[in-house]
Design a protein around this motif. Structure first.
Motif, PDB file in Angstrom:
ATOM      1  N   GLY A 349       0.829  -1.196   0.000  1.00 49.97           N
ATOM      2  CA  GLY A 349       0.000   0.000   0.000  1.00 49.97           C
ATOM      3  C   GLY A 349       0.862   1.243   0.000  1.00 49.97           C
ATOM      4  O   GLY A 349       2.073   1.194   0.266  1.00 49.97           O
ATOM      5  N   GLY A 350       0.260   2.383  -0.309  1.00 48.38           N
ATOM      6  CA  GLY A 350       0.969   3.658  -0.303  1.00 48.38           C
ATOM      7  C   GLY A 350       0.796   4.377   1.026  1.00 48.38           C
ATOM      8  O   GLY A 350       0.505   3.761   2.055  1.00 48.38           O
ATOM      9  N   ILE A 366     -10.332   5.281   4.349  1.00 45.27           N
ATOM     10  CA  ILE A 366      -9.053   5.364   3.632  1.00 45.27           C
ATOM     11  C   ILE A 366      -8.504   3.950   3.505  1.00 45.27           C
ATOM     12  O   ILE A 366      -8.385   3.230   4.494  1.00 45.27           O
ATOM     13  CB  ILE A 366      -8.051   6.259   4.376  1.00 45.27           C
ATOM     14  CG1 ILE A 366      -8.602   7.682   4.490  1.00 45.27           C
ATOM     15  CG2 ILE A 366      -6.707   6.275   3.654  1.00 45.27           C
ATOM     16  CD1 ILE A 366      -7.740   8.603   5.324  1.00 45.27           C
ATOM     17  N   TRP A 367      -8.151   3.583   2.276  1.00 42.78           N
ATOM     18  CA  TRP A 367      -7.657   2.236   1.994  1.00 42.78           C
ATOM     19  C   TRP A 367      -6.233   2.319   1.471  1.00 42.78           C
ATOM     20  O   TRP A 367      -5.980   2.931   0.438  1.00 42.78           O
ATOM     21  CB  TRP A 367      -8.540   1.543   0.962  1.00 42.78           C
ATOM     22  CG  TRP A 367      -9.980   1.434   1.376  1.00 42.78           C
ATOM     23  CD1 TRP A 367     -10.979   2.342   1.127  1.00 42.78           C
ATOM     24  CD2 TRP A 367     -10.586   0.379   2.115  1.00 42.78           C
ATOM     25  NE1 TRP A 367     -12.157   1.909   1.663  1.00 42.78           N
ATOM     26  CE2 TRP A 367     -11.950   0.709   2.278  1.00 42.78           C
ATOM     27  CE3 TRP A 367     -10.108  -0.819   2.650  1.00 42.78           C
ATOM     28  CZ2 TRP A 367     -12.840  -0.123   2.951  1.00 42.78           C
ATOM     29  CZ3 TRP A 367     -10.991  -1.641   3.326  1.00 42.78           C
ATOM     30  CH2 TRP A 367     -12.335  -1.295   3.473  1.00 42.78           C
ATOM     31  N   ALA A 368      -5.300   1.688   2.196  1.00 40.46           N
ATOM     32  CA  ALA A 368      -3.890   1.670   1.781  1.00 40.46           C
ATOM     33  C   ALA A 368      -3.311   0.282   2.036  1.00 40.46           C
ATOM     34  O   ALA A 368      -2.215   0.139   2.570  1.00 40.46           O
ATOM     35  CB  ALA A 368      -3.103   2.740   2.525  1.00 40.46           C
ATOM     36  N   GLN A 369      -4.058  -0.743   1.649  1.00 43.73           N
ATOM     37  CA  GLN A 369      -3.650  -2.125   1.894  1.00 43.73           C
ATOM     38  C   GLN A 369      -2.804  -2.662   0.741  1.00 43.73           C
ATOM     39  O   GLN A 369      -2.757  -2.092  -0.339  1.00 43.73           O
ATOM     40  CB  GLN A 369      -4.878  -3.022   2.123  1.00 43.73           C
ATOM     41  CG  GLN A 369      -5.751  -3.287   0.912  1.00 43.73           C
ATOM     42  CD  GLN A 369      -6.737  -2.196   0.579  1.00 43.73           C
ATOM     43  OE1 GLN A 369      -6.347  -1.036   0.492  1.00 43.73           O
ATOM     44  NE2 GLN A 369      -7.990  -2.563   0.338  1.00 43.73           N
ATOM     45  N   GLY A 370      -2.119  -3.786   1.001  1.00 41.68           N
ATOM     46  CA  GLY A 370      -1.287  -4.397  -0.025  1.00 41.68           C
ATOM     47  C   GLY A 370      -2.089  -5.173  -1.048  1.00 41.68           C
ATOM     48  O   GLY A 370      -3.224  -5.593  -0.804  1.00 41.68           O
ATOM     49  N   SER A 433       1.235  -3.681   4.225  1.00 38.07           N
ATOM     50  CA  SER A 433       0.302  -2.557   4.366  1.00 38.07           C
ATOM     51  C   SER A 433       1.010  -1.225   4.177  1.00 38.07           C
ATOM     52  O   SER A 433       2.204  -1.076   4.430  1.00 38.07           O
ATOM     53  CB  SER A 433      -0.368  -2.592   5.738  1.00 38.07           C
ATOM     54  OG  SER A 433       0.587  -2.431   6.767  1.00 38.07           O
ATOM     55  N   GLY A 434       0.220  -0.234   3.738  1.00 41.49           N
ATOM     56  CA  GLY A 434       0.700   1.136   3.652  1.00 41.49           C
ATOM     57  C   GLY A 434       0.535   1.832   4.987  1.00 41.49           C
ATOM     58  O   GLY A 434       0.407   1.195   6.035  1.00 41.49           O
ATOM     59  N   ARG A 435       0.525   3.169   4.947  1.00 38.77           N
ATOM     60  CA  ARG A 435       0.414   3.937   6.193  1.00 38.77           C
ATOM     61  C   ARG A 435      -0.598   5.061   6.042  1.00 38.77           C
ATOM     62  O   ARG A 435      -0.638   5.747   5.014  1.00 38.77           O
ATOM     63  CB  ARG A 435       1.766   4.517   6.585  1.00 38.77           C
ATOM     64  CG  ARG A 435       1.780   5.124   7.985  1.00 38.77           C
ATOM     65  CD  ARG A 435       3.164   5.436   8.475  1.00 38.77           C
ATOM     66  NE  ARG A 435       3.217   5.424   9.939  1.00 38.77           N
ATOM     67  CZ  ARG A 435       4.310   5.602  10.653  1.00 38.77           C
ATOM     68  NH1 ARG A 435       5.467   5.805  10.057  1.00 38.77           N
ATOM     69  NH2 ARG A 435       4.279   5.565  11.978  1.00 38.77           N
TER      70      ARG A 435
END
Length: 463
Positions: A349-350, A366-370, A433-435
């Motif tokens: 994720g970003g 907010i979605w920032a998953q791999g 995962s992102g942040r």
């Protein structure tokens, strides 16, 4: 109050006339009075003594409202600055200045089918050009490319206010030569006094440009590419996924790492798997980018997933968020049956960074998953591609018989490992995962769906 937030106090800025006439000041939240213009009188002082008084405003901040030199009153979003000379504002992240650039006075409203190019500065909505390409101020929107202290590229759009009530996509990445040679567009930064993302508004910084799953979102890491000519272009990013060696025909690529590690790529009884992409050291006050996934060893056109993009929203006044932001990673390719190879790793994720002097959070997400890893192949069947992240878990690609299933992309921790095959290809690792970072000058309560991964909330220094 505005946007559902009730101000507990206000601020008064009084521009005292000390000398001859000055030009009226704009009533913005910084409370900075403009110097006198060329038409200012140059005669005796106001007392008729002939002693010339200074041509300046002396701002004074007290409880109440901001009063410009023209007598216009504007309420501050928060408290006074410590020097009692202006409204207090947040200190922006990623090295942004404390004030908007001169001329960034547009009140922008963006709806569906809007494209924002962080490489050129162009903004279009359908066939309508809202801002043409180029640096500086165009139609009241200032654009510049700048670097963070750690050398991360940003495409910064500055304006007076911004309202989003439809889906806005961020673009600008292109590829040259082969499918692994991308010119990645800078990460997106939206900088304004006030920003509103309504319940129907969405910001999309996911990858997949030109239909290519190794293409990252803006500011993201590229997924690895394995060409027909036996040339490997490795993944990029601070925790780039690892690709299998040529001696390991059945081994899968691993997922890209970012906030957490990417999932390991599966092997089989004849070959070991690949190590997942590393966890990165990420600042909470500086935007940074995710990492792409690795590929298997076959000399075929296989693609690891590109990472999600990164975006920062900075409001010197108020940010109201009730919409959605998509910054998830792309899924990795499945293995090809003609090579009985492993799958490719998913991209991480970003990063999403929201900050404001005053923030109001609604039922946004907010979605920032791999992204998911690709499934391994058998002599008769291809492995399925891993799912690219959207909402929820991005599943790993399926596999048949004794091939390994791809690992799921992560929503909170490390990406899931790809499963080992027995005599066939292993599964690609899921992206890490992102942040999601939230920095607010006011006390803030977040809904349970606010961040995937969960948002990390920090108090912002306001002065």
């Amino acid at each position: 109050g505005r946007g559902g937030f009730q101000l507990s106090s206000a601020t008064l800025l009084v521009c005292v006339q000390l000398g001859d006439r000055t030009e009226p000041a704009s009533s913005d939240i910084t409370g900075v009075c403009q110097p006198p213009g060329p038409d200012a009188a140059v005669g005796p002082g106001v007392d008729g003594s002939g002693n010339q008084a200074p041509d300046a405003c002396a701002p004074i901040c007290t409880v109440g409202v901001v009063m410009g030199c023209d007598g216009m009153a504007v309420q501050c979003p928060g408290e006074c600055s410590q020097d009692a000379a202006r409204c207090a504002t947040i200190t922006p992240s990623s090295g942004l200045p404390r004030d908007l650039p001169m001329g960034a006075n547009a009140n922008l409203m963006l709806g569906n089918n809007t494209s924002v190019n962080t490489m050129t500065g162009a903004i279009t909505q359908g066939n309508t050009v809202i801002r043409s390409a180029g640096a500086g101020v165009i139609n009241g929107v200032h654009f510049e490319q700048r670097m963070t202290a750690s050398g991360y590229a940003l495409g910064v759009f500055s304006m007076q206010s911004l309202a989003i009530d439809g889906t806005v996509s961020f673009t600008g990445t292109s590829f040259e030569g082969n499918l692994g040679n991308f010119v990645v567009a800078p990460a997106a930064v939206l900088f304004a006094t006030d920003i509103t993302i309504s319940a129907t508004g969405a910001l999309d910084v996911r990858g997949g440009c030109n239909g290519l799953r190794n293409c990252p979102g803006v500011g993201g890491g590229i997924g690895a590419y394995n060409s027909n000519s036996d040339e490997l272009t490795p993944a990029t990013g601070c925790g780039a996924g690892n690709s299998a060696s040529r001696a390991s025909d059945y081994t899968a690529g691993s997922g890209g790492g970012f906030l957490r590690m990417g999932g390991s790529g599966g092997g089989n009884t004849a070959s070991a798997g690949t190590i997942g992409g590393a966890q990165c050291d990420i600042s909470t006050t500086e935007l940074s980018g995710g990492s792409g996934g690795g590929v298997s060893s076959a000399n075929l056109e296989l693609l690891g997933g590109g990472s999600g993009g990164s975006i920062q929203l900075t409001a010197l006044g108020q940010l109201t968020f009730a919409g959605r932001i998509y910054a998830g990673g792309m899924g990795g390719d499945g293995g090809y049956e003609q090579a009985i190879c492993g799958g490719s790793g998913g991209g991480s994720g970003g990063m999403v960074l929201l900050e404001a002097t005053v923030m109001t959070i609604g039922n946004g997400a907010i979605w920032a998953q791999g992204g998911g890893g690709g499934g391994g192949a058998t002599p008769l069947t291809d492995g399925l591609r891993g799912a690219s992240a959207f909402e929820g878990v991005a599943l790993g690609g399926n596999a048949t018989d004794s091939a390994g299933v791809g690992g799921n992309g992560s929503t909170t921790g490390a990406g899931s490992p790809g499963a080992d095959g027995t005599t066939n290809g292993g599964g690609g690792g899921g992206g890490g995962s992102g942040r999601v970072v939230v920095r607010a000058g006011n006390a803030l309560g977040l809904g349970s769906t606010m961040g995937i991964p969960p948002a990390e909330v920090f108090p912002a220094v306001v002065d």
